[in-house]
Design an enzyme around this catalytic site. Structure first.
Site, PDB file in Angstrom:
ATOM      1  N   ALA A   1      33.956   7.798 -35.815  1.00  0.00           N
ATOM      2  CA  ALA A   1      33.524   7.026 -34.802  1.00  0.00           C
ATOM      3  C   ALA A   1      32.178   6.187 -35.055  1.00  0.00           C
ATOM      4  O   ALA A   1      31.942   4.928 -35.059  1.00  0.00           O
ATOM      5  CB  ALA A   1      33.358   7.715 -33.517  1.00  0.00           C
TER       6      ALA A   1
ATOM      7  N   LYS B   1      40.313   7.091 -44.233  1.00  0.00           N
ATOM      8  CA  LYS B   1      39.364   6.321 -43.537  1.00  0.00           C
ATOM      9  C   LYS B   1      38.517   5.310 -44.576  1.00  0.00           C
ATOM     10  O   LYS B   1      38.318   4.164 -44.278  1.00  0.00           O
ATOM     11  CB  LYS B   1      38.762   7.112 -42.612  1.00  0.00           C
ATOM     12  CG  LYS B   1      39.354   7.747 -41.549  1.00  0.00           C
ATOM     13  CD  LYS B   1      38.472   8.559 -40.828  1.00  0.00           C
ATOM     14  CE  LYS B   1      39.357   9.214 -39.612  1.00  0.00           C
ATOM     15  NZ  LYS B   1      38.368  10.249 -38.513  1.00  0.00           N
TER      16      LYS B   1
ATOM     17  N   ASP C   1      30.530  14.551 -38.428  1.00  0.00           N
ATOM     18  CA  ASP C   1      30.743  15.080 -37.129  1.00  0.00           C
ATOM     19  C   ASP C   1      30.625  16.544 -37.100  1.00  0.00           C
ATOM     20  O   ASP C   1      30.913  17.287 -36.301  1.00  0.00           O
ATOM     21  CB  ASP C   1      32.415  14.885 -36.869  1.00  0.00           C
ATOM     22  CG  ASP C   1      33.300  15.381 -37.771  1.00  0.00           C
ATOM     23  OD1 ASP C   1      32.979  16.148 -38.877  1.00  0.00           O
ATOM     24  OD2 ASP C   1      34.615  15.532 -37.710  1.00  0.00           O
ATOM     25  N   ASN C   2      29.666  17.073 -38.168  1.00  0.00           N
ATOM     26  CA  ASN C   2      29.513  18.531 -38.110  1.00  0.00           C
ATOM     27  C   ASN C   2      28.154  18.859 -38.579  1.00  0.00           C
ATOM     28  O   ASN C   2      27.516  18.041 -39.443  1.00  0.00           O
ATOM     29  CB  ASN C   2      30.294  19.195 -38.908  1.00  0.00           C
ATOM     30  CG  ASN C   2      30.283  18.856 -40.398  1.00  0.00           C
ATOM     31  OD1 ASN C   2      29.626  19.695 -41.108  1.00  0.00           O
ATOM     32  ND2 ASN C   2      31.160  18.050 -40.776  1.00  0.00           N
ATOM     33  N   PHE C   3      27.443  19.780 -38.325  1.00  0.00           N
ATOM     34  CA  PHE C   3      26.353  20.233 -38.488  1.00  0.00           C
ATOM     35  C   PHE C   3      25.998  20.532 -39.643  1.00  0.00           C
ATOM     36  O   PHE C   3      24.879  20.579 -40.526  1.00  0.00           O
ATOM     37  CB  PHE C   3      25.453  21.304 -37.656  1.00  0.00           C
ATOM     38  CG  PHE C   3      24.865  20.732 -36.335  1.00  0.00           C
ATOM     39  CD1 PHE C   3      23.867  19.748 -36.172  1.00  0.00           C
ATOM     40  CD2 PHE C   3      25.605  20.817 -35.176  1.00  0.00           C
ATOM     41  CE1 PHE C   3      23.712  19.022 -34.785  1.00  0.00           C
ATOM     42  CE2 PHE C   3      25.238  20.272 -33.809  1.00  0.00           C
ATOM     43  CZ  PHE C   3      24.414  19.298 -34.024  1.00  0.00           C
TER      44      PHE C   3
ATOM     45  N   CYS D   1      11.567  16.221 -39.940  1.00  0.00           N
ATOM     46  CA  CYS D   1      13.121  15.998 -40.426  1.00  0.00           C
ATOM     47  C   CYS D   1      14.083  16.881 -39.548  1.00  0.00           C
ATOM     48  O   CYS D   1      13.565  17.106 -38.474  1.00  0.00           O
ATOM     49  CB  CYS D   1      13.124  16.830 -41.644  1.00  0.00           C
ATOM     50  SG  CYS D   1      13.166  18.518 -41.738  1.00  0.00           S
TER      51      CYS D   1
ATOM     52  N   CYS E   1      13.095  20.365 -39.007  1.00  0.00           N
ATOM     53  CA  CYS E   1      11.906  20.578 -37.973  1.00  0.00           C
ATOM     54  C   CYS E   1      12.284  20.727 -36.582  1.00  0.00           C
ATOM     55  O   CYS E   1      11.663  21.395 -35.836  1.00  0.00           O
ATOM     56  CB  CYS E   1      11.039  19.461 -38.185  1.00  0.00           C
ATOM     57  SG  CYS E   1       9.986  19.432 -39.789  1.00  0.00           S
TER      58      CYS E   1
ATOM     59  N   CYS F   1      34.036  17.675 -29.575  1.00  0.00           N
ATOM     60  CA  CYS F   1      34.912  16.560 -29.115  1.00  0.00           C
ATOM     61  C   CYS F   1      36.013  17.467 -28.450  1.00  0.00           C
ATOM     62  O   CYS F   1      36.732  16.884 -27.646  1.00  0.00           O
ATOM     63  CB  CYS F   1      35.276  15.449 -29.894  1.00  0.00           C
ATOM     64  SG  CYS F   1      35.448  16.136 -31.460  1.00  0.00           S
TER      65      CYS F   1
END
Length: 350
Positions: free
Chosen positions: A46, A93, A137-139, A178, A181, A195
């Site tokens: 997205a 993609k 889409d992920n930490f 950052c 932080c 989502c």
């Protein structure tokens, strides 16, 4: 790794960029810097498609797009570079995006990389970049991006959108706070909306990703005041806020203590539940390679199989398998990592 070398700029920017060059805050000098700039975009969903579209139209010299996934019908609501023909062609993609972007601007060096980014390959993928853009889409991937950016001293721009709201940060290692932080330890599973649980609106994505792309143009062009804090925007509530996050924190594991624990995990993630779908990615360590034609022949007696140079898709016993040449697989029809591992071992091998 495919070369990310922008074409040699002409003495003056081409006429196609005239609406940018007559903007006094950018001008010809800023445009020439854009034409020589190299950007790595990690994730082309997205936010990534909006960012890539803006950067290529603006004339950024080289763009490497790294994405591990393929296109599905529910992506088209917000992933603006893709259409139904891309789904029919079974394109990843990164490849579909590169095809579109080259038709938009043939003078930009667009390099697609169909791969899962992890600690073992991230340095190679970003070391020649002037800027890293977040389209993930992920930490876990974002904390890895933060580690490598701080370690290499490369600017990067974080962008995340969920529901109707999102945030973006322009991170300048050694100058601004950052991601660690600001966020501290990575959020535990189930503690942040996804989502799956909150949905996502296409216009919200477009607004936040466009702000991030604008930051990229300012940074690469060498003019303009960068966002040195965090921008928060909510389309539904009509709110726009900018928060001052200060500078690097001495207690930060990444920029304060140079403890790059995400970058040190050289084996990478083995399973990852994917946002917005009942599916799990299974990956393997090391430089694995699959012969998709041979695998297709083995799986055809078990179900419906089709493949091309980029991926193989199979429907077997109520589960979908999308397999890539690097031996990664996305197992659909389950969100249980153990079930996904079992199906991977049964149909692809251990």
């Amino acid at each position: 790794m495919p070369n990310l070398q922008p074409p040699t700029p002409s003495p003056h920017p081409p006429p196609r960029y005239i609406r940018q060059t007559i903007f006094a805050s950018l001008g010809e000098a800023g445009q020439q810097r854009l034409l020589a700039a190299r950007v790595v975009l990690v994730g082309c969903g997205a936010t990534g498609t909006v960012i890539a579209n803006h950067l290529v139209r603006a004339g950024v010299g080289g763009l490497r797009i790294v994405d591990r996934d393929y296109i599905e019908l529910n992506n088209l609501q917000r992933q603006l570079l893709f259409d139904e023909d891309d789904i029919e062609a079974g394109l990843p993609k990164a490849v579909a995006a590169a095809n579109k972007l080259r038709r938009i601007n043939s003078t930009v060096a667009v390099v697609p990389v169909v791969a899962d980014i992890h600690a073992g390959n991230i340095v190679q993928l970003v070391q020649d970049a002037d800027l890293i853009m977040d389209g993930t889409d992920n930490f876990e991937t974002r904390y890895l991006l933060n580690d490598v950016a701080v370690k290499l001293g490369k600017p990067w721009i974080y962008t995340g959108v969920i529901g109707s709201y999102g945030t973006t940060m322009t991170i300048l290692p050694g100058e601004t706070a950052c991601l660690r932080c600001y966020m501290g330890d990575m959020p535990a599973p189930g503690t942040t909306p996804t989502c799956d649980t909150a949905g996502v609106l296409g216009p919200s994505v477009a607004v936040l990703a466009s702000i991030a792309a604008g930051e990229a143009l300012k940074l690469l062009g060498g003019f303009g005041d960068l966002n040195r804090g965090m921008i928060h925007y909510d389309l539904w509530d009509n709110t726009f806020e900018v928060f001052d996050l200060g500078g690097p924190q001495l207690t930060c594991p990444a920029c304060g203590q140079h403890n790059f624990e995400f970058l040190a995990a050289t084996r990478g993630t083995q399973t990852l539940t994917l946002c917005g779908r009942q599916a799990v990615q299974v990956s393997v360590s090391g430089d694995s390679a699959l012969n998709l034609r041979r695998l297709a022949e083995a799986l055809r007696p078990l179900g419906t199989v089709r493949y091309n140079d980029y991926l193989l898709k199979a429907e077997i016993e109520g589960h979908s398998l999308t397999v890539f040449p690097d031996a990664r697989a996305i197992i659909g029809g389950t969100d249980d990592p153990d079930v996904a591992r079992t199906l991977y071992a049964r149909y692809i091998g251990s």
